[in-house]
Design an enzyme around this catalytic site. Structure first.
Site, PDB file in Angstrom:
ATOM      1  CG  ASP A   6     106.675  -3.259  40.827  1.00 32.26           C
ATOM      2  OD1 ASP A   6     106.950  -3.049  39.634  1.00 32.26           O
ATOM      3  OD2 ASP A   6     107.543  -3.596  41.658  1.00 32.26           O
ATOM      4  CB  SER A   7     107.460  -7.562  39.369  1.00 33.96           C
ATOM      5  OG  SER A   7     108.479  -6.610  39.624  1.00 33.96           O
ATOM      6  CB  CYS A  69     105.883  -3.084  36.899  1.00 34.89           C
ATOM      7  SG  CYS A  69     107.110  -4.329  36.452  1.00 34.89           S
ATOM      8  CD  GLU A 154     112.989  -6.929  45.050  1.00 34.19           C
ATOM      9  OE1 GLU A 154     112.778  -8.045  45.527  1.00 34.19           O
ATOM     10  OE2 GLU A 154     112.090  -6.206  44.561  1.00 34.19           O
ATOM     11  CB  CYS A 188     113.895  -0.507  36.167  1.00 34.13           C
ATOM     12  SG  CYS A 188     113.606  -1.741  37.464  1.00 34.13           S
ATOM     13  CG  HIS A 190     113.366  -2.545  41.838  1.00 34.30           C
ATOM     14  ND1 HIS A 190     112.193  -2.934  41.234  1.00 34.30           N
ATOM     15  CD2 HIS A 190     113.529  -3.353  42.906  1.00 34.30           C
ATOM     16  CE1 HIS A 190     111.672  -3.933  41.916  1.00 34.30           C
ATOM     17  NE2 HIS A 190     112.465  -4.202  42.937  1.00 34.30           N
TER      18      HIS A 190
HETATM   19  N1  DGL Z   1     110.212  -2.844  38.817  1.00 33.36           N
HETATM   20  C1  DGL Z   1     110.232  -3.488  37.557  1.00 33.36           C
HETATM   21  C2  DGL Z   1     110.284  -2.492  36.388  1.00 33.36           C
HETATM   22  O1  DGL Z   1     109.937  -1.329  36.512  1.00 33.36           O
HETATM   23  C3  DGL Z   1     111.318  -4.515  37.385  1.00 33.36           C
HETATM   24  C4  DGL Z   1     111.586  -5.426  38.517  1.00 33.36           C
HETATM   25  C5  DGL Z   1     111.584  -6.867  38.128  1.00 33.36           C
HETATM   26  O2  DGL Z   1     112.485  -7.300  37.387  1.00 33.36           O
HETATM   27  O3  DGL Z   1     110.660  -7.556  38.555  1.00 33.36           O
HETATM   28  O4  DGL Z   1     110.636  -2.892  35.297  1.00 33.36           O
END
Ligand code: DGL
Length: 269
Positions: A6-7, A69, A154, A188, A190
């Site tokens: 993941d990022s 991600c 975050e 997403c 998050h």
């Molecule tokens: N967790 C990432 C996703 O599922 C997005 C987070 C980021 O912008 O890095 O798209």
């Protein structure tokens, strides 16, 4: 090991469900925290960063990598699968989380109107529209980008008044665009951390769909159908964490995502 990329921290909401459904396997999680968020970056940059991380997971012994991600899956998966794997890593596999989600989403809606919350990168890629249209051409899909949501999560602000404000704002905007939406996908990784605020903002008749259990079920199915990959995975039920930021930064952030008492290893490219 199964590589999970993941990022940053978001992929942990997918990892958690993978660990639940497939507890016997070993996982190597890599969060590119030093360069997150990816959501507002260009296609070229997301591709370059994601490929670098996939190479790292391969080098550390992962025959299978899951891009946990949406932004990386939307921007980098297809190019990696078509332009890199066949030439450099013909016996390795990289899977994303958009197609498995698109395959299932139609089952959740009665009205046939679906809403999607995602990062700007995922929305502008059009990947969900293309994939969902492939499986459910009759569905009406409306996407909406929520640029404030990842930073809120975050910074540990997901249960604050600030979160309530920004969640209500995006929910209202999405439902104003299509009032018949009865199902919203959190596209997403998050966003599950904002579940409380999102449920508070939504009318009661709207379903929320999370990706973790969908991706876990699809991975179970994938491993059953691909014994040549499955047989190369180690099985001692352990998870290791890598981050491009400092171990301390990662361990603190992981706590917010429910990963307690972990120790991370920092890597620099
Ligand atoms: N967790 C990432 C996703 O599922 C997005 C987070 C980021 O912008 O890095 O798209």
């Amino acid at each position: 090991m199964i590589g999970v990329f993941d990022s940053g921290f978001g992929g942990m909401t997918i990892l958690r469900d993978l660990q639940k459904s497939l507890p016997e396997y070993d996982y190597l999680y890599l969060g590119d925290n030093a360069r997150a968020p990816y959501g507002s970056r260009s296609y070229e940059t997301i591709y370059r960063y994601t490929l670098q991380c996939v190479r790292e997971l391969f080098a550390r012994g992962c025959p299978l990598v899951i891009l946990a991600c949406n932004t990386a899956s939307a921007r980098a998966l297809r190019s990696i699968q078509q332009q890199v794997l066949p030439f450099e890593f013909p016996d390795r596999r990289v899977l994303g989380i958009i197609r498995p989600t698109a395959e299932e989403i139609g089952a959740f809606s009665k009205s046939g109107h679906i809403g999607i919350f995602a990062t700007a990168g995922t929305v502008s890629s059009g990947s969900y529209l293309i994939e969902i249209n492939h499986f459910y051409p009759e569905l009406k899909v409306t996407q909406h980008a929520c640029p404030m949501w990842v930073p809120l999560v975050e910074y540990g602000e997901s249960q604050s008044q600030g979160a309530d404000y920004f969640v209500q704002k995006e929910v209202d905007a999405l439902l104003a665009e299509d009032p018949e939406i009865d199902t919203i996908l959190l596209a997403c990784t998050h966003y599950p951390l904002l579940e409380k605020a999102i449920r508070k903002a939504l009318p009661q008749n709207v379903n929320l769909v999370f990706q973790g259990d969908i991706v876990a079920a699809k991975t179970v199915d994938y491993l059953n159908r691909h014994p040549e990959i499955e047989s190369r995975l180690s099985k001692s039920g352990k998870t290791r964490f890598l981050t491009t930021d400092t171990a301390k930064f990662f361990e603190k952030g992981a706590f917010l995502f429910g990963m307690r008492d972990i120790s991370a290893e920092s890597l620099t490219f």
